[in-house]
Design a protein around this motif. Structure first.
Motif, mmCIF file in Angstrom:
data_model
loop_
_atom_site.group_PDB
_atom_site.id
_atom_site.type_symbol
_atom_site.label_atom_id
_atom_site.label_comp_id
_atom_site.label_asym_id
_atom_site.label_seq_id
_atom_site.Cartn_x
_atom_site.Cartn_y
_atom_site.Cartn_z
ATOM 1 N N VAL A 252 -2.478 3.017 4.651
ATOM 2 C CA VAL A 252 -1.960 4.257 4.092
ATOM 3 C C VAL A 252 -0.460 4.276 4.277
ATOM 4 O O VAL A 252 0.034 4.141 5.398
ATOM 5 C CB VAL A 252 -2.581 5.488 4.783
ATOM 6 N N LEU B 42 3.048 6.496 3.313
ATOM 7 C CA LEU B 42 3.504 7.805 2.871
ATOM 8 C C LEU B 42 5.005 7.781 2.664
ATOM 9 O O LEU B 42 5.732 7.162 3.436
ATOM 10 C CB LEU B 42 3.161 8.888 3.909
ATOM 11 N N THR C 113 0.500 5.032 -2.548
ATOM 12 C CA THR C 113 0.089 6.429 -2.495
ATOM 13 C C THR C 113 0.285 7.060 -3.860
ATOM 14 O O THR C 113 1.083 6.600 -4.675
ATOM 15 C CB THR C 113 0.883 7.222 -1.442
ATOM 16 N N SER D 196 -4.191 7.890 -0.818
ATOM 17 C CA SER D 196 -3.970 6.448 -0.765
ATOM 18 C C SER D 196 -4.672 5.769 -1.929
ATOM 19 O O SER D 196 -5.736 6.190 -2.372
ATOM 20 C CB SER D 196 -4.469 5.880 0.562
#
Length: 314
Positions: A17, A19, A218, A256
């Motif tokens: 993941v 960000l 993402t 994700s």
């Protein structure tokens, strides 16, 4: 270059993941009590290839992993073709099993922990074709000394592991994030309109083999967009051969994305793989941020020469 579209795989869970707009992002480590970590993507490097042949072998092992056996690998410093900082707390890997002699499974886990009752790869033995690789993206925490283990249940199997990135403690990162792999904030067209080539990567291959492609990133979507669909393709057109669905939760709630696909190559040359995404629904748009696309080439073993030897005359 000739590609066989019949072999592909889609991954249903996120590989990592990330960000934000940079090349790293906040993630949670493997255990609930651990501190936040950040993922640092790198150019693929080969940590280990246990095949004995000089053209293949990388790292500290040159024999297959035997039945009910394990090997211990270092994820710190120089191992194989990789140099990983000693601050790494976990690794993101592409792991491939080849030349398995029986149906088996492989497990990857931190060297300071008990081996879990779960598999990461499930190689199947098939006498024809002899080259029948099994592969998967694997995330493993490292022990305090930077080590992890690989276990094989049955028979013998050669193991290949490439590092695509590593995790470090969040408070060890300072300064600006590295540049993203592609321009952030581009709209993804609705299905039935224009496909968006989000990011691509090219790999040069020496001959017949397979190329494993994996992508993470993402996505944000407005409330009128339903879901985001991403595909790995050898063109810039959305391809149903490898599709991953991501449910969009709104512009302020990033989700994700991940996808994996294998391409067969039959000759030397360049292969370009593109991550292409679009949204379902008649209206609305989505944003794909910080896409990371990695390619790994695994050559096919040369077939054995079964030609009978010429008789020797005296």
């Amino acid at each position: 270059m000739t590609l066989d579209r019949s072999r592909w795989a889609a991954v249903g869970a996120a590989v990592a993941v990330t960000l934000g707009a940079g090349g790293i992002g906040l993630v949670r480590a493997a255990t609930p009590e651990s501190d936040p970590s950040v993922f640092v993507p790198i150019t693929n490097c080969r940590l280990v290839d246990t095949r004995a042949e000089a053209e293949y072998n990388v790292g500290p092992f040159d024999t297959p992993v035997g039945a009910d056996s394990e090997i211990t690998l270092s994820g710190h410093g120089e191992t194989g073709d990789c140099t990983i900082p000693d601050t790494a707390t976990a690794l993101q890997l592409n792991v491939t099993a080849v030349r398995q002699s029986e149906n088996t499974f492989l497990t990857v886990w931190p060297a300071d922990a008990e081996r879990p009752d779960a598999s990461n790869l499930n190689p199947i033995f098939e006498p024809e074709p002899a080259y029948n690789p099994a592969y998967n993206a694997v995330t493993t925490r490292l022990s305090p000394t930077g080590e992890f283990k690989v276990y094989n249940l049955n028979g013998q199997v050669d193991v290949v592991a490439d590092v695509t990135g590593y995790f470090v403690a969040a408070d060890s990162i300072s300064g600006p994030s590295p540049a993203a792999a592609a321009t952030d904030g581009e709209d993804v067209g609705a299905i039935g309109t224009t496909d968006l080539a989000v990011v691509d990567a090219t790999i040069s291959v020496d001959g017949a083999g397979i190329v494993q492609a994996s992508a993470v990133g993402t996505a944000n979507g407005d409330v009128t967009a339903d879901d985001l669909w991403c595909s790995l393709s050898d063109t810039t057109v959305f391809d149903d051969g490898s599709v991953q669905k991501t449910q969009l939760a709104g512009a302020d709630s990033p989700s994700s994305i991940s996808a994996m696909r294998t391409f067969e190559v039959t000759e030397a040359g360049d292969l370009t793989v593109t991550l292409v995404c679009k949204v379902s629904g008649d209206v609305g748009a989505a944003t794909v941020e910080n896409p990371q696309l990695t390619l790994t080439y695994l050559p096919v073993d040369a077939p054995a020469d079964d030609t009978p030897a010429e008789p020797v005359s005296s």
